[in-house]
Motif scaffolding. Structure first.
Motif, PDB file in Angstrom:
ATOM      1  N   GLY A  32       0.793  -1.229   0.000  1.00 25.83           N
ATOM      2  CA  GLY A  32       0.000   0.000   0.000  1.00 25.83           C
ATOM      3  C   GLY A  32       0.824   1.276   0.000  1.00 25.83           C
ATOM      4  O   GLY A  32       0.286   2.372   0.215  1.00 25.83           O
ATOM      5  N   ARG A  33       2.127   1.137  -0.236  1.00 32.45           N
ATOM      6  CA  ARG A  33       2.994   2.315  -0.342  1.00 32.45           C
ATOM      7  C   ARG A  33       3.971   2.094  -1.486  1.00 32.45           C
ATOM      8  O   ARG A  33       4.313   0.950  -1.813  1.00 32.45           O
ATOM      9  CB  ARG A  33       3.800   2.512   0.955  1.00 32.45           C
ATOM     10  N   VAL A  34       4.440   3.191  -2.075  1.00 37.13           N
ATOM     11  CA  VAL A  34       5.478   3.064  -3.103  1.00 37.13           C
ATOM     12  C   VAL A  34       6.608   4.029  -2.739  1.00 37.13           C
ATOM     13  O   VAL A  34       6.375   5.163  -2.334  1.00 37.13           O
ATOM     14  CB  VAL A  34       4.919   3.336  -4.520  1.00 37.13           C
ATOM     15  N   VAL A  35       7.831   3.534  -2.858  1.00 36.10           N
ATOM     16  CA  VAL A  35       9.022   4.363  -2.666  1.00 36.10           C
ATOM     17  C   VAL A  35       9.416   4.901  -4.035  1.00 36.10           C
ATOM     18  O   VAL A  35       9.356   4.161  -5.024  1.00 36.10           O
ATOM     19  CB  VAL A  35      10.162   3.524  -2.060  1.00 36.10           C
ATOM     20  N   ALA A  36       9.801   6.185  -4.123  1.00 32.62           N
ATOM     21  CA  ALA A  36      10.078   6.780  -5.431  1.00 32.62           C
ATOM     22  C   ALA A  36      11.195   7.805  -5.333  1.00 32.62           C
ATOM     23  O   ALA A  36      11.278   8.562  -4.361  1.00 32.62           O
ATOM     24  CB  ALA A  36       8.811   7.448  -5.977  1.00 32.62           C
ATOM     25  N   CYS A  37      12.066   7.829  -6.348  1.00 33.96           N
ATOM     26  CA  CYS A  37      13.152   8.810  -6.398  1.00 33.96           C
ATOM     27  C   CYS A  37      13.508   9.083  -7.850  1.00 33.96           C
ATOM     28  O   CYS A  37      13.178   8.309  -8.738  1.00 33.96           O
ATOM     29  CB  CYS A  37      14.381   8.281  -5.673  1.00 33.96           C
ATOM     30  N   THR A  38      14.160  10.215  -8.079  1.00 36.45           N
ATOM     31  CA  THR A  38      14.560  10.624  -9.430  1.00 36.45           C
ATOM     32  C   THR A  38      15.996  11.127  -9.411  1.00 36.45           C
ATOM     33  O   THR A  38      16.392  11.828  -8.489  1.00 36.45           O
ATOM     34  CB  THR A  38      13.634  11.749  -9.937  1.00 36.45           C
ATOM     35  N   ASP A  39      16.767  10.763 -10.405  1.00 40.36           N
ATOM     36  CA  ASP A  39      18.148  11.214 -10.526  1.00 40.36           C
ATOM     37  C   ASP A  39      18.427  11.542 -11.990  1.00 40.36           C
ATOM     38  O   ASP A  39      17.981  10.829 -12.880  1.00 40.36           O
ATOM     39  CB  ASP A  39      19.086  10.086 -10.061  1.00 40.36           C
ATOM     40  N   VAL A  40      19.160  12.632 -12.211  1.00 43.43           N
ATOM     41  CA  VAL A  40      19.414  13.120 -13.564  1.00 43.43           C
ATOM     42  C   VAL A  40      20.891  12.951 -13.914  1.00 43.43           C
ATOM     43  O   VAL A  40      21.760  13.312 -13.126  1.00 43.43           O
ATOM     44  CB  VAL A  40      19.030  14.610 -13.671  1.00 43.43           C
ATOM     45  N   LEU A  41      21.174  12.404 -15.091  1.00 44.22           N
ATOM     46  CA  LEU A  41      22.551  12.312 -15.604  1.00 44.22           C
ATOM     47  C   LEU A  41      22.645  13.082 -16.909  1.00 44.22           C
ATOM     48  O   LEU A  41      21.795  12.897 -17.794  1.00 44.22           O
ATOM     49  CB  LEU A  41      22.956  10.853 -15.854  1.00 44.22           C
ATOM     50  N   VAL A  42      23.671  13.906 -17.036  1.00 43.13           N
ATOM     51  CA  VAL A  42      23.834  14.750 -18.206  1.00 43.13           C
ATOM     52  C   VAL A  42      25.165  14.423 -18.884  1.00 43.13           C
ATOM     53  O   VAL A  42      26.206  14.307 -18.216  1.00 43.13           O
ATOM     54  CB  VAL A  42      23.795  16.244 -17.810  1.00 43.13           C
ATOM     55  N   GLU A  43      25.096  14.293 -20.211  1.00 43.53           N
ATOM     56  CA  GLU A  43      26.308  14.047 -20.996  1.00 43.53           C
ATOM     57  C   GLU A  43      27.295  15.203 -20.791  1.00 43.53           C
ATOM     58  O   GLU A  43      26.909  16.375 -20.828  1.00 43.53           O
ATOM     59  CB  GLU A  43      25.932  13.937 -22.481  1.00 43.53           C
ATOM     60  N   GLY A  44      28.539  14.871 -20.558  1.00 48.77           N
ATOM     61  CA  GLY A  44      29.543  15.905 -20.353  1.00 48.77           C
ATOM     62  C   GLY A  44      29.676  16.320 -18.904  1.00 48.77           C
ATOM     63  O   GLY A  44      30.644  16.986 -18.535  1.00 48.77           O
ATOM     64  N   VAL A  45      28.687  15.963 -18.088  1.00 49.43           N
ATOM     65  CA  VAL A  45      28.749  16.280 -16.655  1.00 49.43           C
ATOM     66  C   VAL A  45      28.947  14.994 -15.855  1.00 49.43           C
ATOM     67  O   VAL A  45      29.879  14.879 -15.067  1.00 49.43           O
ATOM     68  CB  VAL A  45      27.466  17.011 -16.185  1.00 49.43           C
TER      69      VAL A  45
END
Lengths: 328, 328
Positions: A56-69
């Motif tokens: 009844g719960r969801v764990v959630a996260c977001t991460d960004v990767l950028v070319e050159g960085v």
């Protein structure tokens, strides 16, 4: 080279960029014939996916990767970039004491990006997700000036309380599971123009987070947990701040692996710097009541009443800050 | 202008770009003092968020918006861009028959992006999420060559079966809820150098998806549903293909709003083109058994046995394809 007698417009040479195959063509290519775990109730292809969230719960996260960085395609193969983008997120799920269930992928990239590159990225994302028991359930692709990969991971706590950064108690021990310093060493090697030793360089390319250790720590009674993405001291500083405790790290407990010692010697640097401030290996670091530390975890210090700071061998260490993308 | 007597290094002029405040500084600014809905069990600030998924499933989707492709900051205010990015995703949740619960935001942008711009983006994301009952629960920011916003939305089916694109049956009616053609008209106006009429231009800037109509349609027995993001005919073509039916649209049922008729007349274009092929209004279009169409929905056609195509007044319409970012 065309491998069939099809007309040039249907040959591989004529369909080698994203602009050639189009958004929907790419999505078909990277989602066809993929296996999904049982938690994927509805996979890619509709407006949204549906993923099981059994407790009844969801764990959630977001991460960004950028070319050159975060990556360079002359240093990493596309599938390695995909694995790295997935790993950074899957480790954030594990750091809550949860098991990963699904990834969603937002991709921006130039129209002239080779389809082969994007198929490689996708293969890496799918492979790393599968290694952690998760599926790739959705995403979107749009044109943009560079490759930007924004990955969202979902996970299941399996009925457990989430292990946050805020629960460390004075008297707890601090313990580590997984590698630290390897990715930073690999990046240093690449920056100096070398491509070996492979084990060190590959640590920058593809982290190896100990996903199963997150739920294991939660079951063992971990009071706080974080994954080492910005550097051991920087990430422990988040725990110290959120928990309102002093975190003490003993360098005597941090064994420099022989391979890193060799590379450090060749480059003329102190390998301890990699271990204390290098990020992107996505080890897990947690606090436990004394006696509760699971097998495979190494005690590296303790938590004490006091200011919300991190001490190394009893002192504040200069240059302990980790990676802030925009810090000057 | 500095508004206090603080030293220049602490004044507003010295802290006006992302490079000045840093990644963690920005995150603090855009998450402080925000209200969360009851579904947000653990909000921003840890490795992951935790969101309620009461019926044991979570609906999830991702949509990417790129500066210069999906929006221009000389045409839209930052908060309008934030609202638009949120709306595109929230509508995808509604199109499954679900209610939105949470957003996660992956942002890449140049170091010299004004903090004010990013605070505006964040304000728009939070406001649009709140309007649909959702919270912003997590995200990440990284440096990149342009503003790329990758938003993931989560939602709850409240125990219902998801309404996919695949369930349309011969004999069903096709019905629409929400505006179509407005955003395309607004974009045409902007492309020609005009900034008015405001109601039309603002439709491009901030869509107004009928979020509540998604769960309403599901409760009423909708057999298939999609949100109009690429254009009515293009999105109905997805339904036709997934369901294996012919979709027939009657233009007699598509009333051109007087405002759009006026603008079309001034620009010398056929407003029906906007209604049939314009995307980004995020109306919902669904199929229902005859007699099951809820109030507020307008019948615009039907589903029939036959090829998986969309017919307009009985014929295949030229130029019916919608928006594919990479189509040549």
């Amino acid at each position: 080279m065309p491998t069939s007698s099809a007309s040039p417009s249907e040959g591989t040479e004529a369909m080698n960029t994203l602009g050639d195959v189009g958004e929907f063509g790419l999505i078909k290519r990277v989602t066809a014939d993929r296996e999904q775990p049982p938690t994927t109730l509805l996979g890619p292809g509709d407006d949204s996916a549906v993923v099981a969230a059994p407790d009844g719960r969801v764990v959630a996260c977001t991460d960004v990767l950028v070319e050159g960085v975060h990556f360079r395609l002359d240093w990493s193969a596309p599938d390695q970039v995909g694995r790295k983008a997935a790993a950074a997120n899957l480790a954030d799920i594990a750091a809550m004491g949860a098991v990963p269930t699904a990834l969603l992928v937002g991709l921006a990239c130039p129209r002239d990006t080779p389809v082969e590159t994007l198929e490689g990225l996708a293969a890496g994302l799918w492979a790393e997700a599968a290694s952690a028991g998760a599926g790739v359930v959705g995403g979107d692709v749009a044109s943009g000036p560079a490759i930007v990969l924004s990955v969202t991971a979902l996970g299941s706590l399996q009925g457990r309380v989430p292990v946050t950064r805020a629960g460390a108690q004075p008297g707890d021990v601090v313990a580590l599971c997984g590698r630290i310093g390897w990715a930073a060493a690999g990046l240093d090697v690449l920056h100096r123009g070398f491509r070996s030793p492979g084990a060190v360089v590959n640590a920058h390319r593809v982290p190896e987070p100990p996903y199963a250790a997150g739920p294991q720590a939660a079951q063992a009674g971990a009071t706080s947990m974080i994954d080492v993405s910005d550097g051991l001291l920087a990430d422990l500083a988040h725990v110290a701040e959120a928990s309102g405790v002093t975190i003490e790290v003993s360098t005597a407990a941090l064994v420099v692996p022989p391979r890193l010692a060799e590379v450090a010697s060749a480059l003329g640097v102190d390998p301890l710097g990699w271990l204390l401030t290098g990020g992107e290996d996505h080890a897990l670091v947690a606090t436990f009541p004394p006696g509760a530390v699971p097998e495979d975890w190494t005690v590296i210090g303790g938590a004490a009443a006091g200011d919300a700071v991190v001490l190394v061998d009893g002192a504040v260490r200069d240059g302990a800050a980790g990676w802030d993308h925009f810090a000057t």
